[in-house]
Every structure is written in C-alpha cells, then in structure tokens.
Design a protein around this motif. Sequence first.
Motif, PDB file in Angstrom:
ATOM      1  N   ASN A 122       0.861  -1.059  -0.257  1.00 48.43           N
ATOM      2  CA  ASN A 122      -0.117   0.670   0.037  1.00 48.43           C
ATOM      3  C   ASN A 122       1.317   1.448   0.427  1.00 48.43           C
ATOM      4  O   ASN A 122       2.092   1.428   0.215  1.00 48.43           O
ATOM      5  CB  ASN A 122      -1.340   0.715   0.976  1.00 48.43           C
ATOM      6  N   HIS A 123       0.279   2.310  -0.841  1.00 49.86           N
ATOM      7  CA  HIS A 123       0.903   3.339  -0.783  1.00 49.86           C
ATOM      8  C   HIS A 123      -0.127   3.898   0.496  1.00 49.86           C
ATOM      9  O   HIS A 123      -1.204   4.474   0.387  1.00 49.86           O
ATOM     10  CB  HIS A 123       0.462   4.339  -1.478  1.00 49.86           C
ATOM     11  N   ILE A 124       0.477   5.259   2.261  1.00 48.41           N
ATOM     12  CA  ILE A 124       0.286   6.316   2.080  1.00 48.41           C
ATOM     13  C   ILE A 124       0.213   7.235   2.681  1.00 48.41           C
ATOM     14  O   ILE A 124       2.048   7.363   2.733  1.00 48.41           O
ATOM     15  CB  ILE A 124      -0.542   5.372   3.703  1.00 48.41           C
ATOM     16  N   GLY A 125      -0.590   8.189   2.113  1.00 45.46           N
ATOM     17  CA  GLY A 125       0.412   8.961   2.003  1.00 45.46           C
ATOM     18  C   GLY A 125       0.159   9.769   2.593  1.00 45.46           C
ATOM     19  O   GLY A 125      -0.602  10.474   4.512  1.00 45.46           O
ATOM     20  N   HIS A 126       1.743  11.192   2.501  1.00 42.86           N
ATOM     21  CA  HIS A 126       1.952  12.629   3.737  1.00 42.86           C
ATOM     22  C   HIS A 126       0.611  12.827   4.383  1.00 42.86           C
ATOM     23  O   HIS A 126      -1.007  13.200   3.031  1.00 42.86           O
ATOM     24  CB  HIS A 126       2.226  13.377   2.758  1.00 42.86           C
ATOM     25  N   HIS A 127       0.723  13.052   5.801  1.00 46.60           N
ATOM     26  CA  HIS A 127      -0.064  14.021   6.494  1.00 46.60           C
ATOM     27  C   HIS A 127      -1.266  13.607   6.334  1.00 46.60           C
ATOM     28  O   HIS A 127      -2.851  13.673   6.608  1.00 46.60           O
ATOM     29  CB  HIS A 127      -0.725  15.136   5.759  1.00 46.60           C
ATOM     30  N   SER A 128      -1.578  12.070   5.716  1.00 41.13           N
ATOM     31  CA  SER A 128      -2.602  10.849   5.895  1.00 41.13           C
ATOM     32  C   SER A 128      -2.435  10.679   8.318  1.00 41.13           C
ATOM     33  O   SER A 128      -2.045  10.518   8.620  1.00 41.13           O
ATOM     34  CB  SER A 128      -3.444   9.790   5.603  1.00 41.13           C
ATOM     35  N   THR A 129      -4.265  10.345   8.000  1.00 41.61           N
ATOM     36  CA  THR A 129      -4.321  10.038   9.345  1.00 41.61           C
ATOM     37  C   THR A 129      -5.387   8.342   9.058  1.00 41.61           C
ATOM     38  O   THR A 129      -5.927   8.449   8.534  1.00 41.61           O
ATOM     39  CB  THR A 129      -5.259  10.545  10.512  1.00 41.61           C
ATOM     40  N   ILE A 130      -5.067   7.367  10.355  1.00 38.25           N
ATOM     41  CA  ILE A 130      -6.302   5.874   9.547  1.00 38.25           C
ATOM     42  C   ILE A 130      -6.489   5.576  10.948  1.00 38.25           C
ATOM     43  O   ILE A 130      -5.202   5.331  11.837  1.00 38.25           O
ATOM     44  CB  ILE A 130      -5.165   4.604   9.122  1.00 38.25           C
ATOM     45  N   LYS A 131      -7.722   5.521  11.334  1.00 38.35           N
ATOM     46  CA  LYS A 131      -7.952   5.491  13.121  1.00 38.35           C
ATOM     47  C   LYS A 131      -8.044   4.474  13.274  1.00 38.35           C
ATOM     48  O   LYS A 131      -7.692   2.983  13.132  1.00 38.35           O
ATOM     49  CB  LYS A 131      -8.608   6.573  13.155  1.00 38.35           C
TER      50      LYS A 131
END
Length: 221
Positions: A137-146
Amino acid sequence: MKTPLVIFGSGEIAQLAHFYFSSDSKYEVVAFTVDAAYLTETIFCGLPVIAFEEVTRQYAPEQYELFIALSYSKLNAVRKEKYLAAKALGYRLASFISPRATVLNDGRIGENCFIFEDNTIQPFVTVGNNVTLWSGNHIGHHSTIKDHCFIASHVVVSGGVEIGEQCFIGVNATLRDHIKIGEKCVIGAGVLLLADAEPEGVYIGAATERSKVPSTRLRRI
C-alpha cells in the motif's frame, strides 16, 4: 533476549503472524490462545493453544505481550472486541512492522498493528491502534488512519486523507487527496473515491464481465 509473545487466533492470520513475528521481529512466539468455545486443538504451529479465559494464569501480562491475529470479520468488530479484552486484562499489545516496509512517519503507529512488506508510509502519517496494512500500500503524507481499520493490498491513500475507525478498504482502491472517510465504511476492490464518504457507506466497484467471444477465437494470443 527476545520478548515472549502470545498470539490470539488459530487460523490463517495467526499462522501468518507466527511466521512474520518469528522471522523479522524482536519477539518470540510462545503460545496461541482462543476463546474456549473455539478451542478445537491444543497444538498450532508446533506451540500450545490455550483458552483465552485461562491465559493470564499461564502467561502473565507482566511477562508476556499479546497480538490479536484476526481479520476484518464483522467490519473489524471482532478484532476490536478482542483487542479491548486483552487491554482490560493488562496486556501490552505488540505490533509487527515489516523491515521491508518504508516507514517515514517517525514511528507514529499504534498497538496491535500488522504492517506487511512493501508498504510505503510517508512523513506525517498517523496510524492508530489495531490497524492491518496488507502488502504493497501507499499511505500518503499527512494522512490519518484511525483505530481498528483493515486495508488490503495495493491501496493508494493520497495525501491528507482521514480514514475513520473500523473501515475496510479493498484491493487496488484509490482515495484522492484531502477527503474524509467516515467510520465503518466499506470501500470495495478497485474503487476510485473522489469525495468524502459518510459513516457506514458502502462503495462497490463494477466487476469486469466475461466477453461474449471465447478465448479460443482470439487471434493474437
């Protein structure tokens, strides 16, 4: 000296957890545990399996850590329930972060996370507790996964995305930048999401239909 670890579960996810923790971590898996009602075998992966109701008697929370190795069943509710139950017993919940993942967010990753190989977690990302990131996966900058989310393989989360608790995001889904996904959303395989998603939303991509032409009539293959 490695930290002793007990894994909750005795299915495929638990077997994978045993493999990864044993191969690439500071932990030594010493046992498995499941609810007494589901205790059908006493040995799994060559290690003892005991009832969760008895786990503190043999593996005290002061000496052992726990990992909840469950899937996204009932929209992650089962994994959440067992995570909270383990916390209530006083256990520290271990996370597995593959050394083959690219993690650039200064360790802002919670407890009981399962982060597989080939994930890219960019700077300023926050990953909550009890989150699974399958491979690639790619999790982009400044993202939040709760907390309590499950993200399948090859998902693209663009920059500045917020994903609410207990979401499931399927293989090859793409989330555009700076959108918010409400809690308990299901984003199906291959979905392209361009706007905010209200809580408990379900987004299903169109499946590819079989061609009317059989493969034996194709001339270029």
